[in-house]
Scaffold this motif. Structure first.
Motif, mmCIF file in Angstrom:
data_model
loop_
_atom_site.group_PDB
_atom_site.id
_atom_site.type_symbol
_atom_site.label_atom_id
_atom_site.label_comp_id
_atom_site.label_asym_id
_atom_site.label_seq_id
_atom_site.Cartn_x
_atom_site.Cartn_y
_atom_site.Cartn_z
ATOM 1 N N ALA A 246 -24.383 3.988 -151.312
ATOM 2 C CA ALA A 246 -25.705 3.991 -151.939
ATOM 3 C C ALA A 246 -25.642 3.364 -153.325
ATOM 4 O O ALA A 246 -26.524 2.586 -153.716
ATOM 5 C CB ALA A 246 -26.245 5.417 -152.028
ATOM 6 N N THR A 247 -24.596 3.667 -154.064
ATOM 7 C CA THR A 247 -24.427 3.097 -155.406
ATOM 8 C C THR A 247 -24.225 1.581 -155.330
ATOM 9 O O THR A 247 -24.831 0.828 -156.104
ATOM 10 C CB THR A 247 -23.232 3.747 -156.110
ATOM 11 O OG1 THR A 247 -23.470 5.154 -156.244
ATOM 12 C CG2 THR A 247 -23.015 3.142 -157.492
ATOM 13 N N VAL A 248 -23.393 1.139 -154.415
ATOM 14 C CA VAL A 248 -23.161 -0.299 -154.235
ATOM 15 C C VAL A 248 -24.484 -0.997 -153.902
ATOM 16 O O VAL A 248 -24.800 -2.058 -154.456
ATOM 17 C CB VAL A 248 -22.136 -0.550 -153.111
ATOM 18 C CG1 VAL A 248 -22.111 -2.024 -152.720
ATOM 19 C CG2 VAL A 248 -20.748 -0.099 -153.559
ATOM 20 N N HIS A 249 -25.245 -0.398 -153.012
ATOM 21 C CA HIS A 249 -26.517 -0.987 -152.596
ATOM 22 C C HIS A 249 -27.466 -1.149 -153.780
ATOM 23 O O HIS A 249 -28.071 -2.207 -153.971
ATOM 24 C CB HIS A 249 -27.144 -0.109 -151.525
ATOM 25 C CG HIS A 249 -28.491 -0.549 -151.084
ATOM 26 N ND1 HIS A 249 -28.756 -1.816 -150.607
ATOM 27 C CD2 HIS A 249 -29.680 0.105 -151.052
ATOM 28 C CE1 HIS A 249 -30.036 -1.915 -150.292
ATOM 29 N NE2 HIS A 249 -30.616 -0.772 -150.562
ATOM 30 N N LEU A 250 -27.587 -0.119 -154.616
ATOM 31 C CA LEU A 250 -28.508 -0.190 -155.754
ATOM 32 C C LEU A 250 -28.007 -1.173 -156.807
ATOM 33 O O LEU A 250 -28.800 -1.899 -157.416
ATOM 34 C CB LEU A 250 -28.688 1.201 -156.357
ATOM 35 C CG LEU A 250 -29.513 2.147 -155.491
ATOM 36 C CD1 LEU A 250 -29.478 3.560 -156.047
ATOM 37 C CD2 LEU A 250 -30.958 1.665 -155.399
ATOM 38 N N ASP A 251 -26.692 -1.210 -157.027
ATOM 39 C CA ASP A 251 -26.157 -2.162 -158.001
ATOM 40 C C ASP A 251 -26.410 -3.603 -157.560
ATOM 41 O O ASP A 251 -26.758 -4.465 -158.372
ATOM 42 C CB ASP A 251 -24.657 -1.932 -158.197
ATOM 43 C CG ASP A 251 -24.364 -0.689 -159.012
ATOM 44 O OD1 ASP A 251 -25.301 -0.155 -159.640
ATOM 45 O OD2 ASP A 251 -23.193 -0.240 -159.026
ATOM 46 N N LYS A 252 -26.247 -3.866 -156.288
ATOM 47 C CA LYS A 252 -26.483 -5.218 -155.796
ATOM 48 C C LYS A 252 -27.979 -5.567 -155.811
ATOM 49 O O LYS A 252 -28.355 -6.713 -156.035
ATOM 50 C CB LYS A 252 -25.887 -5.376 -154.401
ATOM 51 C CG LYS A 252 -24.366 -5.412 -154.398
ATOM 52 C CD LYS A 252 -23.811 -5.665 -153.010
ATOM 53 C CE LYS A 252 -22.291 -5.816 -153.056
ATOM 54 N NZ LYS A 252 -21.875 -6.991 -153.853
ATOM 55 N N THR A 253 -28.803 -4.565 -155.574
ATOM 56 C CA THR A 253 -30.249 -4.771 -155.668
ATOM 57 C C THR A 253 -30.625 -5.146 -157.099
ATOM 58 O O THR A 253 -31.420 -6.057 -157.335
ATOM 59 C CB THR A 253 -31.002 -3.494 -155.246
ATOM 60 O OG1 THR A 253 -30.708 -3.206 -153.888
ATOM 61 C CG2 THR A 253 -32.497 -3.673 -155.400
ATOM 62 N N LEU A 254 -30.026 -4.473 -158.046
ATOM 63 C CA LEU A 254 -30.272 -4.759 -159.453
ATOM 64 C C LEU A 254 -29.844 -6.183 -159.806
ATOM 65 O O LEU A 254 -30.513 -6.881 -160.577
ATOM 66 C CB LEU A 254 -29.529 -3.747 -160.323
ATOM 67 C CG LEU A 254 -29.713 -3.844 -161.840
ATOM 68 C CD1 LEU A 254 -31.167 -3.719 -162.235
ATOM 69 C CD2 LEU A 254 -28.869 -2.770 -162.519
#
Length: 268
Positions: A246-254
């Motif tokens: 989930a953290t990886v996903h949000l960081d990449k979204t950012l």
């Protein structure tokens, strides 16, 4: 993630917002950036006017004519911008009484001691920091608490995103994306986390609608796979893996957010 949910850069530093053309011209970034309708630009400037004037929820705003004069544009463009802001819950138009700053009940929109600006990259970055905390924890809890029915809901939402991407249907992708994040938050069995996730995504949608309308979602293929990884970890009962993905996903979204800002600024 969704087309409303895009990614900033790995560097984590906020780029300057795209320069504006004269109010009402409709070209946000001049020859270097993407075309944007004038009412979107004016919507941004109205929010900045509210913040600059330190207006609070329930405060009366200037009239359409006064706003048009202050921003150097036409009343018609102002009226269209107000329609957007009314739909997003930022302004309330009361017939016969005028315009008011909306009494937003959201815990993040105005209660945090400031005024969220959908085009302020610092605000967007802080919102992603908040989302990283809430959604990683929601995913961690979902991995230990999700019921079979909740797992099916998460899987169905991920499949809907995949279908939206493969069939080039942005609205379908966006719908699946919202369902995916909301379903994980619901599976955490923590109503406060669910409310926080919903509110943060509502504010991010404002950024996509006003600040970066129609330009996000280039990472959709990656987002589909990231969703799958989060779901698999939750289904397998792996809380730390679920939180990590989930953290990886949000960081990449950012990261995509900042790439889009750079594209607007430098045309690359």
């Amino acid at each position: 993630m969704t087309q409303a949910d895009s990614r900033e850069t790995a560097a984590g530093t906020a780029a300057a917002p795209a320069p504006r053309s004269p109010a009402g011209t409709g070209d946000a970034a001049g020859s270097r950036g993407a075309y944007r309708p004038g009412y979107e630009l004016i919507a941004e400037q109205i929010l900045e006017l509210i913040a600059r004037s330190q207006l609070r929820p329930g405060d009366r705003m200037p009239t359409e004519n006064e706003i048009a004069a202050q921003l150097g544009t036409s009343r018609t463009v102002v009226r269209e911008a107000i329609k957007i802001l009314s739909a997003l819950g930022r302004i309330k138009a009361q017939k016969g009484r005028g315009l008011y700053v909306a009494d937003d009940d959201g815990m993040l929109g105005m209660r945090w001691g400031g005024f969220f600006l959908p085009t302020d990259l610092d605000h967007i970055y802080m919102l992603f920091e908040f989302r990283r905390v809430q959604e990683s924890e929601a995913s961690r809890l979902a991995a230990t608490r999700a019921t079979p029915t909740e797992l099916r809901a998460i899987e169905a939402a991920a499949d809907l995103c995949r279908e939206g991407h493969s069939t080039a249907q942005p609205e379908l992708f966006r719908s699946g994306d919202d369902d995916f994040h909301h379903s994980i938050a619901a599976a955490s069995h923590n109503p406060f986390l669910l409310a926080a996730v919903r509110e943060a995504r509502r504010l991010l949608m404002q950024s996509a609608t006003i600040g970066l309308h129609g330009t996000l979602g280039g990472h959709a293929a990656e987002a589909v796979e990231e969703h799958a990884a989060i779901y698999q970890a939750i289904r397998n009962g792996e809380p730390e893996q679920a939180a990590h993905f989930a953290t990886v996903h949000l960081d990449k979204t950012l990261e995509d957010y900042q790439r889009e800002i750079q594209r607007r600024l430098f045309g690359g």
